[in-house]
Write a protein that holds these residues in place. Sequence first.
Motif, short mmCIF file in Angstrom:
data_model
loop_
_atom_site.label_atom_id
_atom_site.label_comp_id
_atom_site.label_asym_id
_atom_site.label_seq_id
_atom_site.Cartn_x
_atom_site.Cartn_y
_atom_site.Cartn_z
N LEU A 16 4.59 17.05 -39.16
CA LEU A 16 3.95 17.43 -40.15
C LEU A 16 3.24 16.41 -40.98
N CYS A 17 4.32 15.84 -41.65
CA CYS A 17 3.95 14.98 -42.71
C CYS A 17 3.20 13.63 -42.15
N ALA A 59 4.97 14.22 -51.33
CA ALA A 59 6.03 13.58 -50.73
C ALA A 59 7.11 14.31 -50.51
N ILE A 60 7.83 14.32 -49.38
CA ILE A 60 8.97 15.17 -48.88
C ILE A 60 10.07 14.43 -48.51
N ALA A 71 10.09 23.50 -42.03
CA ALA A 71 8.86 22.93 -41.84
C ALA A 71 7.74 24.01 -42.45
N GLY A 72 8.16 25.30 -42.28
CA GLY A 72 7.14 26.03 -43.22
C GLY A 72 6.99 25.93 -44.56
N ASP A 73 8.35 25.82 -45.22
CA ASP A 73 8.50 25.68 -46.79
C ASP A 73 7.49 24.15 -47.14
N VAL A 74 7.76 23.19 -46.27
CA VAL A 74 6.94 22.09 -46.29
C VAL A 74 5.38 22.24 -46.37
N SER A 75 4.90 23.09 -45.43
CA SER A 75 3.51 23.26 -45.47
C SER A 75 3.00 24.12 -46.63
N ALA A 106 -0.14 23.93 -51.64
CA ALA A 106 0.01 24.45 -52.83
C ALA A 106 -0.21 23.21 -53.95
N GLY A 107 0.04 22.16 -53.51
CA GLY A 107 0.06 20.83 -54.27
C GLY A 107 0.84 20.68 -55.36
#
Length: 366
Positions: free
Chosen positions: A281-282, A262-263, A248-252, A257-258
């Motif tokens: 989060l998404c 999509a994830i 989840a931290g990597d997703v944030s 960072a742009g």
Amino acid sequence: MKIQRIEAIPYSIPYAHPLKFASGEVTDAEHVLVRIHSDDGHIGEADAPPRPYTYGETQDSIMSIIDKVFSPQLIGLDPLDRGKVHEVLDRTIHNQVAKGAIDIALWDLLGKALGTPVHKLLGGYADSMRVSHMLGFRPAEELLEEALRFGEDYGITTFKLKVGRRPLALDIEACHVLRAGLGDDVEIYLDANRGWTANEALEVLRRTEGLGLTKLEEPCDAKEAMSRRRLVEKSPIPIVGDESVPTAGDVSRELLAGGSNAICIKTARSGFTEAGQILGLCAGLGVDVTMGNQIDTQIGSLATVTFGAAHEATTRSAGELSNFLDMSDDLIAEPIRISGGRISVRNVPGVGAGIDEDKLARYRQN
């Protein structure tokens, strides 16, 4: 109820049709079956697929971290105290696949102890998921033949094409051949597994304009932050974070960072608990998600269906669920069926991926 024992069982099953892609090639499923035993006789199970070229984990490292680090700290805990379990797991960095398997095995154990399907514990939104099939590195006409066969045999109408780390002309040709041969009603999207630069990705998008490609996954290394952001800004289709977003931290970080808009969620590396955090989060940010595949066995694919079908947002896109068909065999006792392009959840306590003990004995490596 307490955790009494944790097993990490290595096994190997060859692939009948090895899958080759930009970051590696899989010829054998050298995985680890994780089993968690409770003191009242319940057993939770999950599959851990090592992907050293992606996450750095190997079969040996998964067994070692579970046997030597996680098990001594988890034994004696109540499986319902998931916060305490994850406090233990989070003390050790990385090792996402090992952690994911422990988490899924614990959910499986809890479902069995409560007499409830895990997909209902997680949300119970739908009873099945649409299937996307991955197409590896092969000549374009062979890829088309495979896609047509999977459409005819299983009703699959969504395909992910592996691209990158080979001449761009081959990838571009494959896109054109697939679209011409499959027609406009079949979804095609790309996964470069960090095999391009941002400029190469833009060139491919330019030369495939009009083909109706729906998304591009992990086109270049996320460490190329400025190039990746520029690609997201210029791309006409979503840029999906995959290997770059295991937590989840990597997703944030990637969304802020742009570098992605999509994830991809993979339960094999996040388990169900962190997958839920990523999804939340998404959803809160209005970011689309897809359910991905780590070239999973049927055990792993059923875990993906269990989580994906439980939530509305994860059912919007087809999940990558069918590459177990490339394996020569599997440990699962009741094989998965793909019908009408869909895989159903299992309405039995737990995840529903019971193990064929004879096959485990045949393929285990110790």
